[in-house]
Design an enzyme around this catalytic site. Sequence first.
Site, short mmCIF file in Angstrom:
data_model
loop_
_atom_site.label_atom_id
_atom_site.label_comp_id
_atom_site.label_asym_id
_atom_site.label_seq_id
_atom_site.Cartn_x
_atom_site.Cartn_y
_atom_site.Cartn_z
N VAL A 119 35.71 33.40 50.80
CA VAL A 119 36.04 34.46 49.83
C VAL A 119 34.81 35.26 49.40
CG1 VAL A 119 37.09 34.96 47.58
CG2 VAL A 119 38.08 33.21 49.08
N LYS A 157 39.79 31.55 31.28
CA LYS A 157 38.89 32.71 31.17
C LYS A 157 39.46 33.90 31.94
CE LYS A 157 35.13 33.02 33.99
NZ LYS A 157 35.06 34.26 34.76
N ASP A 206 36.45 29.04 43.58
CA ASP A 206 35.82 28.51 42.36
C ASP A 206 35.76 26.99 42.35
OD1 ASP A 206 35.81 31.08 40.54
OD2 ASP A 206 37.74 30.99 41.53
N CYS A 209 28.66 37.22 37.97
CA CYS A 209 27.95 36.09 38.53
C CYS A 209 27.11 36.50 39.73
CB CYS A 209 28.97 35.06 39.01
SG CYS A 209 29.25 33.74 37.87
N PRO A 229 31.22 44.22 45.70
CA PRO A 229 31.52 45.63 45.51
C PRO A 229 32.93 45.84 44.95
CG PRO A 229 31.66 45.05 47.83
CD PRO A 229 31.20 43.82 47.11
N1 EPU Z 1 35.82 42.61 47.29
C1 EPU Z 1 35.29 43.72 47.89
N2 EPU Z 1 35.66 44.95 47.40
C2 EPU Z 1 36.54 45.12 46.38
C3 EPU Z 1 37.08 43.95 45.77
C4 EPU Z 1 36.71 42.72 46.25
O1 EPU Z 1 34.49 43.63 48.81
O2 EPU Z 1 36.82 46.25 45.99
C5 EPU Z 1 35.47 41.28 47.80
C6 EPU Z 1 34.71 40.43 46.80
O3 EPU Z 1 33.33 40.70 46.79
C7 EPU Z 1 35.05 39.03 47.29
C8 EPU Z 1 36.48 39.18 47.80
O4 EPU Z 1 36.66 40.57 48.06
O5 EPU Z 1 34.20 38.69 48.33
C9 EPU Z 1 37.56 38.73 46.83
O6 EPU Z 1 37.29 39.30 45.57
P1 EPU Z 1 38.31 39.45 44.37
O7 EPU Z 1 38.33 40.89 44.00
O8 EPU Z 1 39.60 38.80 44.68
O9 EPU Z 1 37.56 38.60 43.24
P2 EPU Z 1 37.31 39.09 41.78
O10 EPU Z 1 38.53 39.75 41.29
O11 EPU Z 1 36.02 39.80 41.71
C10 EPU Z 1 38.23 36.99 40.54
C11 EPU Z 1 37.69 36.01 39.54
C12 EPU Z 1 36.70 35.09 40.24
C13 EPU Z 1 37.47 34.35 41.33
C14 EPU Z 1 38.12 35.35 42.30
C15 EPU Z 1 39.03 34.69 43.30
C16 EPU Z 1 37.77 37.18 37.45
C17 EPU Z 1 37.02 37.83 36.35
N3 EPU Z 1 37.04 36.73 38.46
O12 EPU Z 1 37.11 37.71 41.05
O13 EPU Z 1 36.24 34.15 39.28
O14 EPU Z 1 36.58 33.53 42.03
O15 EPU Z 1 38.91 36.31 41.58
O16 EPU Z 1 40.16 34.24 42.64
O17 EPU Z 1 38.97 37.06 37.39
C18 EPU Z 1 34.66 32.87 38.12
O18 EPU Z 1 35.49 32.72 37.23
O19 EPU Z 1 33.57 32.25 38.15
C19 EPU Z 1 34.92 33.81 39.20
C20 EPU Z 1 33.98 34.26 40.02
#
Ligand code: EPU
Length: 444
Positions: free
Chosen positions: A333, A23, A311, A119, A125
Amino acid sequence: MEDVFIIRGGKKLEGEVILSGAKNAALKLIIASLLFENQKIVLENVPQIADVLELIHLINLLGGKAKFIDKNVLEIDSSTLKTNKVDMFHGSKIRVSFMLFAPLLYKFGECFIPNPGGCRIGARPIDRIIEGMKAIGIEVSYSSKTGFYHALLKKRPTGFYQFKKPSHTGTELLIMLSVFAKDKVILQNCALEPEIDNLIDFLNQSGAKIKRDKNQIEIEGVKQLTFKNSFKVISDRNEAVTFISLAMASFGKIKVAPIREEDIFSFHQKLKEIGISVIKDGEDSFVYHPHGPIFKSTNIETSPHPGFMTDWQPNWAVLMTQAKGKSMIIERVFENRFAYVEQLKKLGAKIDFIDFFVDNPQDFYFFNYDKDKNYQQAILIDGPTKLHNGVVDITDLRAGATLAMAALLADDESVVNGASILKRGYENFVEKVRSLGGEIKEVT
Ligand code: EPU
């Protein structure tokens, strides 16, 4: 609409699972396909899951074309995109909608994107991502009155951005935005997830010039992308972890393919530590089974790749309910990723939230830690416990698989509410569970 799984558990689950496409790789490859001009892009191994279908719908609403031309083969054509504003309702249903900044900015020079949804796992943010966009020269502002971001691409991106803390989708969006950079964009402290490399491979195969050296990524701008061959989405390692954990918790034996060891290395290490055999069986498949009639408990702490993924921890929690001893899970995380705990307790799991202190929480956690907020980032599981049946509610995608797993271990019939949340990210879940001998049906 009923939207439930009815599960009769208590059986040993054994067999083979062929993994679907990831995904978290497919969604970004689909969005990146909109960066091409006047070309039809063909992606293979795209899972037919609700999040992908939602993104397809969103693209069609924007005037683009995306459709399955074969079972897992998706064709995407951006040439007919006609609007630069992402619909608030549909955009908020799928978190990656904010990544449409990249294709819409290149197509229209300006775009309007609603605050992302996703989710229910904490505030989530996008402050670092917006800061990164600004650092490479994109003008972005947010109106709390409308709930929309407004972005302007006045000149091609250039410059440098260092993520304060890595962000998976943030790294991917800044890569997409930099593909047509004026000269060079340098990104530092980037995330290392393999799904990001799948995106880089796709773009480089199409003429982009992206170089990764560990967590530093350099993108030299090109004038255009040229699609050469169909491109394949990598396997879903989260799905792999779900089915392996399920089979191990039931003391069964399972073969899983295709999967690259490096993508789930930290999970393999933990399996070996608790007494599970991990046997490489051919080029890209593995067989797993417990060494004996018990396996040990162990502690885990989540962190971005190559660490133990966030995850995976909800699935791991179920596995630990069957392990001998106490095990601790520390979530670093995301905030609020333990919503499944109260539900698992309804099936008899012995889990408690515990106080967990570190000297430097701002550095230790990957979310934006607020010292005035109360967090629950650690749990203690006591096992082994014979789970019993019950009625549980799915709270988020990974919790969904976790509760279905627990119901498959419990004797008698359980009702798992919120099947559609699980189907956001798991393809043919019911069929795959049945092929392992599990009794599950979906009532819609
Ligand atoms: N964060 C911030 N500010 C930002 C970006 C991130 O505070 O500008 C925080 C997030 O809230 C989190 C942490 O930093 O606490 C890490 O976030 P990250 O940006 O790495 O996660 P994401 O890109 O939002 C993706 C996956 C998630 C997966 C994480 C970790 C997608 C669509 N989502 O999320 O997948 O858990 O990376 O690898 O790629 C899932 O599939 O169920 C899922 C949640």
